[in-house]
Design a protein around this motif. Structure first.
Motif, PDB file in Angstrom:
ATOM      1  N   ARG A 161      26.765 -29.925 -23.310  1.00 35.51           N
ATOM      2  CA  ARG A 161      26.427 -29.629 -24.706  1.00 35.51           C
ATOM      3  C   ARG A 161      25.519 -28.403 -24.797  1.00 35.51           C
ATOM      4  O   ARG A 161      25.763 -27.524 -25.611  1.00 35.51           O
ATOM      5  CB  ARG A 161      25.748 -30.858 -25.333  1.00 35.51           C
ATOM      6  CG  ARG A 161      25.566 -30.693 -26.837  1.00 35.51           C
ATOM      7  CD  ARG A 161      25.343 -32.024 -27.516  1.00 35.51           C
ATOM      8  NE  ARG A 161      26.523 -32.875 -27.449  1.00 35.51           N
ATOM      9  CZ  ARG A 161      26.495 -34.219 -27.639  1.00 35.51           C
ATOM     10  NH1 ARG A 161      25.353 -34.841 -27.903  1.00 35.51           N
ATOM     11  NH2 ARG A 161      27.609 -34.915 -27.586  1.00 35.51           N
ATOM     12  N   ARG A 162      24.525 -28.355 -23.916  1.00 34.14           N
ATOM     13  CA  ARG A 162      23.626 -27.190 -23.952  1.00 34.14           C
ATOM     14  C   ARG A 162      24.408 -25.904 -23.704  1.00 34.14           C
ATOM     15  O   ARG A 162      24.144 -24.871 -24.310  1.00 34.14           O
ATOM     16  CB  ARG A 162      22.531 -27.312 -22.879  1.00 34.14           C
ATOM     17  CG  ARG A 162      21.399 -28.211 -23.328  1.00 34.14           C
ATOM     18  CD  ARG A 162      20.177 -28.018 -22.455  1.00 34.14           C
ATOM     19  NE  ARG A 162      19.835 -26.600 -22.294  1.00 34.14           N
ATOM     20  CZ  ARG A 162      19.013 -26.135 -21.363  1.00 34.14           C
ATOM     21  NH1 ARG A 162      18.460 -26.974 -20.503  1.00 34.14           N
ATOM     22  NH2 ARG A 162      18.752 -24.849 -21.258  1.00 34.14           N
ATOM     23  N   HIS A 163      25.389 -25.993 -22.788  1.00 33.36           N
ATOM     24  CA  HIS A 163      26.204 -24.814 -22.495  1.00 33.36           C
ATOM     25  C   HIS A 163      27.050 -24.408 -23.706  1.00 33.36           C
ATOM     26  O   HIS A 163      27.159 -23.221 -24.038  1.00 33.36           O
ATOM     27  CB  HIS A 163      27.108 -25.114 -21.300  1.00 33.36           C
ATOM     28  CG  HIS A 163      28.084 -24.017 -20.992  1.00 33.36           C
ATOM     29  ND1 HIS A 163      27.698 -22.776 -20.572  1.00 33.36           N
ATOM     30  CD2 HIS A 163      29.446 -23.970 -21.091  1.00 33.36           C
ATOM     31  CE1 HIS A 163      28.758 -22.011 -20.402  1.00 33.36           C
ATOM     32  NE2 HIS A 163      29.829 -22.711 -20.704  1.00 33.36           N
ATOM     33  N   SER A 164      27.622 -25.408 -24.375  1.00 35.33           N
ATOM     34  CA  SER A 164      28.482 -25.112 -25.527  1.00 35.33           C
ATOM     35  C   SER A 164      27.677 -24.553 -26.690  1.00 35.33           C
ATOM     36  O   SER A 164      28.139 -23.671 -27.427  1.00 35.33           O
ATOM     37  CB  SER A 164      29.194 -26.383 -26.006  1.00 35.33           C
ATOM     38  OG  SER A 164      29.841 -27.001 -24.936  1.00 35.33           O
ATOM     39  N   ASP A 165      26.452 -25.066 -26.842  1.00 32.86           N
ATOM     40  CA  ASP A 165      25.625 -24.631 -27.961  1.00 32.86           C
ATOM     41  C   ASP A 165      25.117 -23.208 -27.774  1.00 32.86           C
ATOM     42  O   ASP A 165      25.031 -22.440 -28.738  1.00 32.86           O
ATOM     43  CB  ASP A 165      24.401 -25.558 -28.104  1.00 32.86           C
ATOM     44  CG  ASP A 165      24.817 -26.950 -28.560  1.00 32.86           C
ATOM     45  OD1 ASP A 165      26.014 -27.127 -28.874  1.00 32.86           O
ATOM     46  OD2 ASP A 165      23.961 -27.851 -28.580  1.00 32.86           O
ATOM     47  N   ALA A 166      24.796 -22.894 -26.526  1.00 34.88           N
ATOM     48  CA  ALA A 166      24.081 -21.619 -26.289  1.00 34.88           C
ATOM     49  C   ALA A 166      24.923 -20.413 -26.724  1.00 34.88           C
ATOM     50  O   ALA A 166      26.129 -20.494 -26.854  1.00 34.88           O
ATOM     51  CB  ALA A 166      23.711 -21.507 -24.825  1.00 34.88           C
ATOM     52  N   VAL A 172      32.501 -33.443 -26.715  1.00 32.04           N
ATOM     53  CA  VAL A 172      32.103 -32.091 -26.365  1.00 32.04           C
ATOM     54  C   VAL A 172      32.993 -31.483 -25.270  1.00 32.04           C
ATOM     55  O   VAL A 172      33.126 -30.273 -25.147  1.00 32.04           O
ATOM     56  CB  VAL A 172      30.619 -32.119 -25.934  1.00 32.04           C
ATOM     57  CG1 VAL A 172      30.471 -32.653 -24.527  1.00 32.04           C
ATOM     58  CG2 VAL A 172      29.999 -30.756 -26.084  1.00 32.04           C
TER      59      VAL A 172
END
Lengths: 205, 205, 205, 205
Positions: free
Chosen positions: B200-205, C3
């Protein structure tokens, strides 16, 4: 069977041969684990029982490396092969038979590691693989019978030389095993420096 | 073996590597069932005997999910790989060896589920898979050695981070297992939220 | 895991998925024979011992036909699939897990053919395969999520209907098995006329 | 099931059929080694125990050659096949079932080599393979149903003739086995000169 030798095969044929070999390699290499027996002991005895299986783990890893090495070698040879004939298919099958047989001497060595018999069975099986591999390369490369015209003579000789390292080391380990099995097993380690040596001389030349 | 590292391989080589890995995965995942023993009891005792095998079914399903997950991960990595060299072939073989070994700790865990030894063997085997997978990605991605130039740095870092989740969770479960094996087994469940978090952090960034 | 669902995969991905599934099918179907035990009797008792294994041969042939049928069905579905995503990969793995598990209930049925337990285990395992297969098709075909735009609604409905024949027949056999296992086993034969019926109605329409 | 016979399949279908068959062949041929049992004796008894397994090694090699031969034959037939239909898929599966079954009669023959029962089981199994192979070729080649229009009648007849050599030799060995099993086993050797003869007549004509 000279009569069978005439027909040349289509490109799909070559793909199938490569594929079939890959599948046999993959199965033989993965079946090695089946030969590691699950201990049948009380819960408290498990750690000790696993400790006693040390040789089974070692011979699993050794045979994995050995079969993996032959797979890479098969790879390297087939990168040069451009056509196949029926005699070549049979040589290839004979080679695969020697590969598919390896889980058996591996299991025997895992269980009877200190005996001359198990050591010789293993050394003999690996020598057979190596000799057949060498024969395949000689058959395919003689007069560029089945390999690409691009492959130069020096490269052909290098592959020939390289194919005979494994039989050389493993056959010479057989008399050693009769005297002392574990010396013979250390002797096998010679394969690695010899391959590095032959490869380096080839690269330098 | 630096001397072996020079030669670049053809596209057919890459296909064979991918194929060979797929075959090893398929065989290892399908062999898991062989480790479930058919009960040897009177007809009337069958239901009870199957009930007692609960852990064998659970460890079959767990290892299926685990190997399946690694297959998908291998998939994801190889989508970016555009060339191979001999050192990479050997790293890949080492990875496959760790995958092919998994049916053994699975069977041991299925039979000795409540012991620290079986729990540690399983956790250690999975950590090894994860560490080797991480090493492969680092080797292939450093300076875009073997991967496509299209892959950006952020994506490379994301894969590196992701590869170390499994070893992190499973290595830290080992001291827990010494205290209480079933706590360690629950701990393994952490893998799922951690992967979701990192992704998720990767997708959000 | 929503995700994870974003990324679409390349054509090579689809090939690998198909290939991996084929390999699991091939291994599961070929492993069935390993479950037929080689008799351990005196030479003179061999004929009698083989005679007693009648059910093992029958359940080998039955499961071969069943797995083969699912392979053809998988084939038929994947002819329409044009892209994959990570959720689909996991559904596919779940399906393959249910296939890879089949040699176990087959062996149990071969050994305990007259028990309700073995009959229910077999029927339940096959129902699970069928339900997962149905779920895959519904997931892939809903709003043409993963299948080609060419596939018409009537064809989609036909495949949905067809997927539920196996679970219908095998789930309904479970209460029968509690009363009389062999009646339940004859009941399974209903699969064939039902498939012919559904296929014919589809062809006629 | 005539109703299933309508649909023609895409080129990917044909590739999958070929691939699936190759995988089943590869697995069946590699599983043969699993049937060779690792002796359970004292270290000093290993050499003797391996000596006693002579027949197991022989039947491993024999079945490897037999399955390899059928793989090459399948190869040869599928080089001419250009489309598949559902009935053909089922015939092919039936053929693969007969191939996948072979490790069992091989193991039985390895263990009970001197009995008529094991000899007949082996001969019967191989005859079944041969008859199904013949039926596949007749089905595919009649009126060029599934094969390329390029294949001439003489070649079709040659393949038909050739397919029936194995069933002929092995079926006629069954009455011999009732009298003397080892005579029947020598009789099997007739396959080789008969194939050479038929092939030579075809090449000369």
């Amino acid at each position: 069977v000279a009569v069978l030798d005439g027909e040349e095969h289509s490109p799909r044929s070559l793909d199938r041969v490569v594929f079939f070999a890959d599948a046999v390699f993959a199965i033989a290499i993965t079946l090695l684990v089946v030969q590691i027996t699950v201990p049948q002991v009380a819960d408290s005895g498990l750690r000790h029982a696993l400790g006693e299986q040390g040789w089974q783990f070692f011979s699993f890893a050794l045979s994995f490396a050995v079969i993996g090495n032959w797979w890479i070698a098969h790879h390297r040879v087939f990168n040069h092969v451009v056509r196949v004939n029926e005699r070549f298919l049979w040589l290839n099958l004979l080679f695969l038979m020697s590969i598919a047989f390896l889980p058996f001497p591996t299991a025997v060595l895992g269980k009877y590691s200190s005996t001359a018999t198990a050591t010789i069975l293993y050394a003999g099986s690996l020598s057979a693989v190596g000799l057949i591999a060498g024969a395949i390369w000689i058959y395919a490369s003689s007069g560029h019978r089945l390999i690409s015209a691009d492959v130069d003579e020096r490269h052909i000789r290098y592959f020939r030389l390289r194919s005979f390292i494994v039989p050389l080391v493993f056959l010479t380990s057989i008399p050693l095993a009769l005297v002392d099995p574990s010396t013979a097993q250390y002797w096998w380690g010679l394969v690695i420096p010899l391959i590095v040596l032959v490869t380096r001389r080839h690269s330098d030349a």
